[in-house]
Enzyme design. Structure first.
Site, PDB file in Angstrom:
ATOM      1  N   ASP A  27       0.833  -1.204   0.000  1.00  0.00           N
ATOM      2  CA  ASP A  27       0.000   0.000   0.000  1.00  0.00           C
ATOM      3  C   ASP A  27       0.870   1.257   0.000  1.00  0.00           C
ATOM      4  OD1 ASP A  27      -2.450   1.331  -0.034  1.00  0.00           O
ATOM      5  OD2 ASP A  27      -2.556   1.441   2.155  1.00  0.00           O
ATOM      6  N   ASN A  29       1.182   3.486  -2.903  1.00  0.00           N
ATOM      7  CA  ASN A  29       1.675   3.936  -4.209  1.00  0.00           C
ATOM      8  C   ASN A  29       1.179   5.337  -4.554  1.00  0.00           C
ATOM      9  OD1 ASN A  29       2.721   1.403  -4.451  1.00  0.00           O
ATOM     10  ND2 ASN A  29       1.257   0.676  -5.986  1.00  0.00           N
ATOM     11  N   ARG A  31       0.103   7.760  -2.581  1.00  0.00           N
ATOM     12  CA  ARG A  31       0.699   8.786  -1.728  1.00  0.00           C
ATOM     13  C   ARG A  31       2.160   9.038  -2.102  1.00  0.00           C
ATOM     14  NH1 ARG A  31      -0.811   5.951   3.604  1.00  0.00           N
ATOM     15  NH2 ARG A  31      -1.479   4.361   2.107  1.00  0.00           N
ATOM     16  N   TRP A  32       2.859   7.977  -2.483  1.00  0.00           N
ATOM     17  CA  TRP A  32       4.259   8.134  -2.908  1.00  0.00           C
ATOM     18  C   TRP A  32       4.334   9.128  -4.067  1.00  0.00           C
ATOM     19  CZ3 TRP A  32       6.993   7.622  -7.381  1.00  0.00           C
ATOM     20  CH2 TRP A  32       8.387   7.521  -7.280  1.00  0.00           C
ATOM     21  N   HIS A  44       2.138   3.618  -9.011  1.00  0.00           N
ATOM     22  CA  HIS A  44       1.918   2.195  -9.306  1.00  0.00           C
ATOM     23  C   HIS A  44       3.080   1.620 -10.123  1.00  0.00           C
ATOM     24  CE1 HIS A  44      -1.947   2.508  -7.497  1.00  0.00           C
ATOM     25  NE2 HIS A  44      -2.492   3.235  -8.456  1.00  0.00           N
ATOM     26  N   GLU A  74     -12.490  -4.485  -4.135  1.00  0.00           N
ATOM     27  CA  GLU A  74     -13.019  -3.121  -3.929  1.00  0.00           C
ATOM     28  C   GLU A  74     -12.281  -2.092  -4.793  1.00  0.00           C
ATOM     29  OE1 GLU A  74     -12.163  -5.157  -1.162  1.00  0.00           O
ATOM     30  OE2 GLU A  74     -14.240  -5.797  -1.196  1.00  0.00           O
ATOM     31  N   TRP A  76     -11.958  -1.955  -7.840  1.00  0.00           N
ATOM     32  CA  TRP A  76     -12.706  -1.644  -9.072  1.00  0.00           C
ATOM     33  C   TRP A  76     -13.464  -0.334  -8.941  1.00  0.00           C
ATOM     34  CZ3 TRP A  76     -11.310  -4.342 -13.128  1.00  0.00           C
ATOM     35  CH2 TRP A  76     -10.908  -5.673 -12.979  1.00  0.00           C
ATOM     36  N   ARG A  78     -12.353   2.425  -7.926  1.00  0.00           N
ATOM     37  CA  ARG A  78     -11.500   3.604  -8.130  1.00  0.00           C
ATOM     38  C   ARG A  78     -11.850   4.267  -9.474  1.00  0.00           C
ATOM     39  NH1 ARG A  78      -5.592   2.686  -5.542  1.00  0.00           N
ATOM     40  NH2 ARG A  78      -6.353   1.954  -3.526  1.00  0.00           N
ATOM     41  N   LEU A 138      10.195 -20.495  -5.369  1.00  0.00           N
ATOM     42  CA  LEU A 138       9.322 -19.563  -4.624  1.00  0.00           C
ATOM     43  C   LEU A 138       7.928 -19.591  -5.245  1.00  0.00           C
ATOM     44  CD1 LEU A 138       9.002 -17.116  -2.559  1.00  0.00           C
ATOM     45  CD2 LEU A 138       9.371 -15.653  -4.531  1.00  0.00           C
ATOM     46  N   ARG A 201      -5.114  -1.661   9.179  1.00  0.00           N
ATOM     47  CA  ARG A 201      -6.350  -2.373   8.842  1.00  0.00           C
ATOM     48  C   ARG A 201      -6.065  -3.510   7.881  1.00  0.00           C
ATOM     49  NH1 ARG A 201      -7.834   3.136   6.840  1.00  0.00           N
ATOM     50  NH2 ARG A 201      -7.097   3.305   4.706  1.00  0.00           N
TER      51      ARG A 201
HETATM   52  C1  IPE Z   1      -5.325  -2.619  -0.091  1.00  0.00           C
HETATM   53  O1  IPE Z   1      -5.063  -1.276  -0.208  1.00  0.00           O
HETATM   54  C2  IPE Z   1      -5.331  -3.268  -1.453  1.00  0.00           C
HETATM   55  C3  IPE Z   1      -4.035  -3.377  -2.108  1.00  0.00           C
HETATM   56  C4  IPE Z   1      -2.889  -3.032  -1.612  1.00  0.00           C
HETATM   57  C5  IPE Z   1      -4.068  -3.961  -3.415  1.00  0.00           C
HETATM   58  P1  IPE Z   1      -6.205  -0.200  -0.357  1.00  0.00           P
HETATM   59  O2  IPE Z   1      -5.533   1.100  -0.540  1.00  0.00           O
HETATM   60  O3  IPE Z   1      -7.184  -0.603  -1.403  1.00  0.00           O
HETATM   61  O4  IPE Z   1      -6.929  -0.272   1.063  1.00  0.00           O
HETATM   62  P2  IPE Z   1      -7.734   0.851   1.839  1.00  0.00           P
HETATM   63  O5  IPE Z   1      -8.704   1.464   0.876  1.00  0.00           O
HETATM   64  O6  IPE Z   1      -6.748   1.841   2.349  1.00  0.00           O
HETATM   65  O7  IPE Z   1      -8.407   0.123   2.970  1.00  0.00           O
HETATM   66  C1  IPE Z   2      -1.771   0.289  -3.367  1.00  0.00           C
HETATM   67  O1  IPE Z   2      -1.487   1.647  -3.359  1.00  0.00           O
HETATM   68  C2  IPE Z   2      -1.959  -0.244  -4.773  1.00  0.00           C
HETATM   69  C3  IPE Z   2      -3.339  -0.634  -5.100  1.00  0.00           C
HETATM   70  C4  IPE Z   2      -4.346  -0.608  -4.275  1.00  0.00           C
HETATM   71  C5  IPE Z   2      -3.578  -1.083  -6.439  1.00  0.00           C
HETATM   72  P1  IPE Z   2      -2.626   2.739  -3.308  1.00  0.00           P
HETATM   73  O2  IPE Z   2      -3.018   3.096  -4.696  1.00  0.00           O
HETATM   74  O3  IPE Z   2      -3.743   2.276  -2.442  1.00  0.00           O
HETATM   75  O4  IPE Z   2      -1.862   3.939  -2.633  1.00  0.00           O
HETATM   76  P2  IPE Z   2      -2.439   4.947  -1.546  1.00  0.00           P
HETATM   77  O5  IPE Z   2      -2.862   4.106  -0.361  1.00  0.00           O
HETATM   78  O6  IPE Z   2      -3.591   5.669  -2.175  1.00  0.00           O
HETATM   79  O7  IPE Z   2      -1.296   5.828  -1.227  1.00  0.00           O
HETATM   80 MG    MG Z   3      -4.104   2.481  -0.444  1.00  0.00          MG
END
Ligand code: IPE
Ligand code: IPE
Ligand code: MG
Length: 249
Positions: A27, A29, A31-32, A44, A74, A76, A78, A138, A201
């Site tokens: 998680d 990407n 925000r990075w 990403h 979930e 999807w 986005r 692996l 979470r």
């Molecule tokens: C969890 O991250 C799913 C993946 C890393 C693929 P999310 O960014 O979707 O989770 P929430 O929305 O913060 O709970």
């Molecule tokens: C996780 O990074 C990758 C996927 C859920 C596909 P996020 O896209 O959720 O990154 P943040 O949490 O918004 O920074």
């Molecule tokens: Mg996230």
């Protein structure tokens, strides 16, 4: 009656300090990228680099199974542009890296709901699985279109079907049987689950399998997750005393 301690727990109790199975919620990407004034999608594509290096790290360390959360049921919801970008990125990632991963002995396994996806997407996964199916250094489980509740629901449906057709007796429904009907059915539960991006979470990841996993949550955003961060997670794991509800002298 007390349930016999399962074999994997037995090994873990004997102080196995290197986890056999590590899972990661990759998680942070978005925000990075945002921190750098870049569009989310760039996070990403940077995240893929971190994934490839984490896979190599696991091969080097002799970890047997790595399960990564790549796209949830979930996700999807986005914005369409982000979802489309992620689908394209997945395709390009396999095109670019699958041969190299395969040559390192990595077997790719898709865990998630295989229903309702386009043929295009399904084929990318089936090809990656086919190409790497004889590798055993692996196991790389990639959770794509994955949700823990979806997994338990699908397992329940399949079990009910088998009860109705007489293949399973209701008395045979045990925790062990349910485990086998999960997408990760063949593999031991994760010993260690790492979550980057600092959120405390589950986000619907490995609900069933995480029962006795050790957690390591780091604020590091996924694209920044390095071998050193991975070492820190393993060190923290090696210092834990796992008890599985028992009393350990
Ligand atoms: C969890 O991250 C799913 C993946 C890393 C693929 P999310 O960014 O979707 O989770 P929430 O929305 O913060 O709970
Ligand atoms: C996780 O990074 C990758 C996927 C859920 C596909 P996020 O896209 O959720 O990154 P943040 O949490 O918004 O920074
Ligand atoms: Mg996230």
């Amino acid at each position: 009656m007390l349930k016999a301690i399962d074999e994997h727990q037995e090994q873990a109790l004997q102080q196995d300090k290197v986890p056999q199975h590590v899972a990661i919620t990759m998680d942070g990407n978005g925000r990075w990228a945002q921190k750098r004034g870049l569009p989310r999608y760039m996070g990403h594509s940077e995240g893929v680099k971190a994934l490839i290096s984490a896979v190599k790290f696991c091969v080097k360390k002799g970890i047997s199974i790595l399960t990564v959360f790549a796209f949830s049921t979930e996700n999807w919801y986005r914005p369409k542009g982000e979802v489309n970008y992620l689908m394209g990125l997945m395709k390009r990632t396999f095109e670019k890296h699958i041969e190299e991963l395969s040559s390192q002995g990595v077997r790719v396994v898709w865990i998630g709901d295989r229903n309702g996806l386009s043929k295009d997407i399904t084929n990318i996964w089936l090809n990656a699985e086919e190409l790497t199916k004889n590798n055993n250094r692996l196991i790389l489980n990639i959770a794509f279109n994955y949700g823990g509740r979806n997994e338990i629901t699908n397992a329940t449906r399949r079990i009910v079907d088998e009860v109705l057709t007489g293949k399973i007796n209701p008395e045979e429904i045990t925790e062990e049987l349910l485990s086998r009907y999960m997408y990760t059915g063949k593999y031991v539960d994760p010993d260690l689950i790492i979550r980057t991006g600092g959120e405390y979470r589950l986000s619907n990841f490995l609900l069933w399998q995480a029962a006795y996993a050790e957690w390591h949550i780091t604020d590091t955003l996924w694209p920044d997750f390095s071998d050193e961060d991975f070492e820190i997670a393993l060190l923290s794991f090696s210092r834990r005393q796992r008890r599985f509800g028992r009393v350990v002298e």
